[in-house]
Motif scaffolding. Structure first.
Motif, mmCIF file in Angstrom:
data_model
loop_
_atom_site.group_PDB
_atom_site.id
_atom_site.type_symbol
_atom_site.label_atom_id
_atom_site.label_comp_id
_atom_site.label_asym_id
_atom_site.label_seq_id
_atom_site.Cartn_x
_atom_site.Cartn_y
_atom_site.Cartn_z
ATOM 1 N N GLY A 35 0.891 -1.279 0.173
ATOM 2 C CA GLY A 35 0.093 0.034 -0.018
ATOM 3 C C GLY A 35 0.822 1.142 -0.099
ATOM 4 N N LEU A 36 2.115 1.208 -0.552
ATOM 5 C CA LEU A 36 3.072 2.422 -0.523
ATOM 6 C C LEU A 36 3.262 2.733 -1.870
ATOM 7 N N ASP A 37 3.677 3.872 -2.066
ATOM 8 C CA ASP A 37 4.401 4.531 -3.228
ATOM 9 C C ASP A 37 5.894 4.692 -3.155
ATOM 10 N N ILE A 38 6.741 4.673 -3.790
ATOM 11 C CA ILE A 38 8.254 4.727 -3.871
ATOM 12 C C ILE A 38 8.329 6.242 -4.306
ATOM 13 N N VAL A 39 8.704 7.276 -3.339
ATOM 14 C CA VAL A 39 8.898 8.532 -3.892
ATOM 15 C C VAL A 39 10.249 8.712 -4.674
ATOM 16 N N ARG A 62 -0.292 5.247 -0.060
ATOM 17 C CA ARG A 62 -0.696 5.684 -1.407
ATOM 18 C C ARG A 62 -2.042 6.436 -0.937
ATOM 19 N N THR A 63 -2.617 6.271 0.220
ATOM 20 C CA THR A 63 -3.581 7.027 0.741
ATOM 21 C C THR A 63 -3.578 8.334 0.892
ATOM 22 N N ASP A 64 -2.300 8.731 1.707
ATOM 23 C CA ASP A 64 -2.425 9.996 2.402
ATOM 24 C C ASP A 64 -0.906 10.601 2.440
ATOM 25 N N GLY A 65 0.088 10.022 1.827
ATOM 26 C CA GLY A 65 1.257 10.500 1.757
ATOM 27 C C GLY A 65 2.050 10.545 2.838
#
Length: 237
Positions: A35-39, A62-65
């Protein structure tokens, strides 16, 4: 919907070198399952000759940064498993998984909408109005292609093509510090809730294990067949 050019630019902002880009292609699906994004990913050299390099991964939910310490740990374990299995990095390195921080890099087009109203610095790969560096308040995006920024000491809003940007990040000021403090407080509260949930799960496991041990003890120590055998030995008649 991003054009192919915008997608390529996001990829370049999140991972600059060829080595970085290969790593982020592998890390993206790993993070997605959590549930994560790689920045951003950066494989940086050591400050000491012959020292270990540093593999820095910035990630967020991914939901709230946001991202918690526990989520950083989970991503670190997952990435470590991949690195141990595939061994894509030569030499020694240190893995570092963290949040992007309050004065975070802006690596995706959507970041410029998310952090609208905050001050940022932009660096371009070419001259625009006689300069490559701009500083001002983010005013969102236009047409999925341009970054709108209200430049300091100027009345007009500049429209910067996203494809021209090679580096961008928020500027640390009082407003950003206040926002960071609010987010940190919310993050601590969430981490406390996660710790409580983990503690409850551990308690449940302990109870189950204790019950199993008690049942095993009953079966082993007080087996009816063993009891009958002992009685027969003592009373052959």
């Amino acid at each position: 919907m991003l054009s192919r050019l915008e997608e390529l630019k996001e990829h370049l902002l999140r991972a600059k070198t060829t080595e970085d880009r290969k790593l982020i292609e592998a890390f993206d699906p790993i993070a997605e399952t959590l549930g994560l994004d790689i920045v951003r990913v950066r494989l940086m050299g050591s400050n000491k000759p012959g020292g270990a390099r540093r593999l820095q991964i910035m990630a967020e939910r991914r939901t709230d940064g946001e991202i918690s310490v526990n989520q950083c740990a989970r991503l670190s374990r997952a990435v470590s498993g991949y690195l141990e299995e595939t061994d894509p990095i030569s030499g020694e390195y240190i893995l570092e998984v963290s949040s992007p921080g309050i004065d975070r890099p802006l690596t995706r087009l959507k970041d410029f909408d998310t952090y609208q109203g905050l001050v940022a610095r932009l660096e371009l790969d070419r001259l625009a109005e006689g300069r490559k560096r701009f500083r001002g308040t983010l005013a969102g995006t236009e047409d999925g292609e341009y970054i709108a920024i209200d430049l300091e000491d100027e009345d007009d809003t500049a429209m910067i093509p996203f494809a021209w940007i090679i580096d961008a990040k928020l500027v640390l000021n009082d407003e950003l510090l206040k926002l960071g403090a609010e987010k940190a407080a919310a993050r601590r509260e969430q981490e406390e809730d996660e710790d409580d949930e983990d503690f409850e799960d551990d308690d449940a496991d302990l109870i189950d294990e204790d019950d199993d041990d008690f049942e095993d003890a009953d079966n082993d120590d007080f087996d009816d067949a063993d009891f009958d055998d002992e009685s027969d030995d003592k009373n052959p008649n």
